[in-house]
Design a protein around this motif. Structure first.
Motif, PDB file in Angstrom:
ATOM      1  N   VAL A  98       0.846  -1.197   0.000  1.00 13.50           N
ATOM      2  CA  VAL A  98       0.000   0.000   0.000  1.00 13.50           C
ATOM      3  C   VAL A  98       0.884   1.250   0.000  1.00 13.50           C
ATOM      4  N   ALA A  99       1.894   1.247   0.856  1.00 16.97           N
ATOM      5  CA  ALA A  99       2.796   2.405   0.954  1.00 16.97           C
ATOM      6  C   ALA A  99       3.465   2.706  -0.384  1.00 16.97           C
ATOM      7  N   PHE A 100       3.873   1.668  -1.104  1.00 15.68           N
ATOM      8  CA  PHE A 100       4.554   1.878  -2.383  1.00 15.68           C
ATOM      9  C   PHE A 100       3.615   2.533  -3.397  1.00 15.68           C
ATOM     10  N   VAL A 101       2.375   2.036  -3.499  1.00 15.61           N
ATOM     11  CA  VAL A 101       1.462   2.639  -4.480  1.00 15.61           C
ATOM     12  C   VAL A 101       1.040   4.044  -4.056  1.00 15.61           C
ATOM     13  N   VAL A 102       0.911   4.276  -2.749  1.00 16.70           N
ATOM     14  CA  VAL A 102       0.587   5.622  -2.263  1.00 16.70           C
ATOM     15  C   VAL A 102       1.733   6.577  -2.586  1.00 16.70           C
ATOM     16  N   MET A 103       2.954   6.122  -2.351  1.00 15.19           N
ATOM     17  CA  MET A 103       4.117   6.965  -2.630  1.00 15.19           C
ATOM     18  C   MET A 103       4.160   7.335  -4.117  1.00 15.19           C
ATOM     19  N   ASP A 104       3.939   6.364  -4.991  1.00 15.32           N
ATOM     20  CA  ASP A 104       3.981   6.657  -6.417  1.00 15.32           C
ATOM     21  C   ASP A 104       2.847   7.596  -6.827  1.00 15.32           C
ATOM     22  N   LYS A 105       1.666   7.401  -6.258  1.00 17.71           N
ATOM     23  CA  LYS A 105       0.526   8.281  -6.560  1.00 17.71           C
ATOM     24  C   LYS A 105       0.844   9.715  -6.139  1.00 17.71           C
ATOM     25  N   GLN A 106       1.417   9.876  -4.962  1.00 18.17           N
ATOM     26  CA  GLN A 106       1.783  11.217  -4.502  1.00 18.17           C
ATOM     27  C   GLN A 106       2.912  11.793  -5.349  1.00 18.17           C
ATOM     28  N   TRP A 107       3.821  10.955  -5.765  1.00 20.89           N
ATOM     29  CA  TRP A 107       4.910  11.373  -6.649  1.00 20.89           C
ATOM     30  C   TRP A 107       4.333  12.026  -7.906  1.00 20.89           C
ATOM     31  N   LEU A 108       3.347  11.350  -8.495  1.00 18.34           N
ATOM     32  CA  LEU A 108       2.729  11.856  -9.715  1.00 18.34           C
ATOM     33  C   LEU A 108       1.917  13.126  -9.448  1.00 18.34           C
ATOM     34  N   GLU A 109       1.157  13.129  -8.347  1.00 19.29           N
ATOM     35  CA  GLU A 109       0.334  14.295  -8.028  1.00 19.29           C
ATOM     36  C   GLU A 109       1.184  15.542  -7.787  1.00 19.29           C
ATOM     37  N   LYS A 110       2.357  15.364  -7.204  1.00 25.74           N
ATOM     38  CA  LYS A 110       3.241  16.488  -6.904  1.00 25.74           C
ATOM     39  C   LYS A 110       4.167  16.811  -8.081  1.00 25.74           C
ATOM     40  N   ASN A 111       4.104  15.954  -9.128  1.00 20.56           N
ATOM     41  CA  ASN A 111       5.017  16.086 -10.258  1.00 20.56           C
ATOM     42  C   ASN A 111       6.451  16.189  -9.733  1.00 20.56           C
ATOM     43  N   ALA A 112       6.765  15.300  -8.816  1.00 16.98           N
ATOM     44  CA  ALA A 112       8.041  15.346  -8.101  1.00 16.98           C
ATOM     45  C   ALA A 112       9.213  14.920  -8.972  1.00 16.98           C
ATOM     46  N   THR A 113      10.383  15.350  -8.544  1.00 17.47           N
ATOM     47  CA  THR A 113      11.633  14.886  -9.140  1.00 17.47           C
ATOM     48  C   THR A 113      12.413  14.150  -8.051  1.00 17.47           C
ATOM     49  N   TYR A 114      13.478  13.520  -8.432  1.00 14.96           N
ATOM     50  CA  TYR A 114      14.278  12.717  -7.508  1.00 14.96           C
ATOM     51  C   TYR A 114      14.677  13.501  -6.255  1.00 14.96           C
ATOM     52  N   MET A 115      14.946  14.779  -6.409  1.00 13.31           N
ATOM     53  CA  MET A 115      15.375  15.592  -5.273  1.00 13.31           C
ATOM     54  C   MET A 115      14.258  15.783  -4.242  1.00 13.31           C
ATOM     55  N   GLU A 116      13.028  15.501  -4.615  1.00  9.44           N
ATOM     56  CA  GLU A 116      11.886  15.650  -3.702  1.00  9.44           C
ATOM     57  C   GLU A 116      11.434  14.319  -3.102  1.00  9.44           C
ATOM     58  N   PHE A 117      12.229  13.279  -3.285  1.00 13.02           N
ATOM     59  CA  PHE A 117      11.830  11.946  -2.823  1.00 13.02           C
ATOM     60  C   PHE A 117      11.515  11.925  -1.329  1.00 13.02           C
TER      61      PHE A 117
END
Length: 191
Positions: free
Chosen positions: A139-158
């Motif tokens: 669950v944590a992994f899919v939540v993290m990826d969903k938030q990654w996409l929502e924030k349009n994050a880059t590696y520096m924002e991991f």
């Protein structure tokens, strides 16, 4: 949790081979130290160097995810879906970091008595389902990826994304109607 990855142990070597087979069915692995591991998102040729603080359980988490929710696992590995960043997080190393984050969130290094309410809630779930930690990891992994996409994050924002993932998991685990991992609203993200 206290078991560190040991590349000289045959069972640990076998777990790495199993992860490769579950991730790339039918694709031959050339060795436990190989450039092939970089495809999965390890930092170098030898994945054993990336386990550090999270230990062997992080390998077990990745393997459980690959075998139990293979569609979600493959989608995240291949960075499918959403508007992806040009500088994405390395998949396998992110998985190790997620294990470590969950261990901290649940205060699992504490002695016998729970120091946090979230730990008490989780220990109750674990007493009823031995796979609760592994399920929470997925669950944590899919939540993290969903938030990654929502924030349009880059590696520096991991790390920022990891913190917001933790906050969301804690909020969901403390909901009145969440009595097991499968009751978490974010569990529906898994396929």
């Amino acid at each position: 949790m206290k078991v560190y990855f040991d590349g000289s142990r045959p069972d640990h070597q076998e777990a790495l081979r199993a992860l490769w087979s579950a991730t790339y069915p039918g694709k031959e692995l050339h060795g436990l130290i190989s450039d092939q591991w970089k495809e999965m998102g390890w930092q170098g040729r030898d994945p054993s160097t990336d386990f550090r603080g999270a230990g062997f359980i992080s390998l077990e988490n990745l393997l459980f995810f690959a075998k139990t929710f293979s569609t979600s696992f493959q989608c995240l590995l291949k960075k499918q879906g959403g508007n992806r960043s040009t500088w994405e997080y390395p998949f396998a190393v992110a998985g190790v970091n997620i294990t470590f984050m969950i261990m901290q969130m649940l205060d699992l290094d504490a002695s016998v008595k729970p120091r946090t309410f979230i730990r008490s809630v989780f220990l109750q779930m674990l007493s009823e389902n031995e796979w609760a930690f592994d399920l929470l990891y997925c669950v944590a992994f899919v939540v993290m990826d969903k938030q990654w996409l929502e924030k349009n994050a880059t590696y520096m924002e991991f790390n920022e994304v990891l913190k917001s993932t933790r906050t969301q998991l804690e909020r969901e685990l403390l909901m009145d109607d969440v009595l097991r991992i499968e009751d978490m609203p974010s569990f529906t993200l898994l396929c």
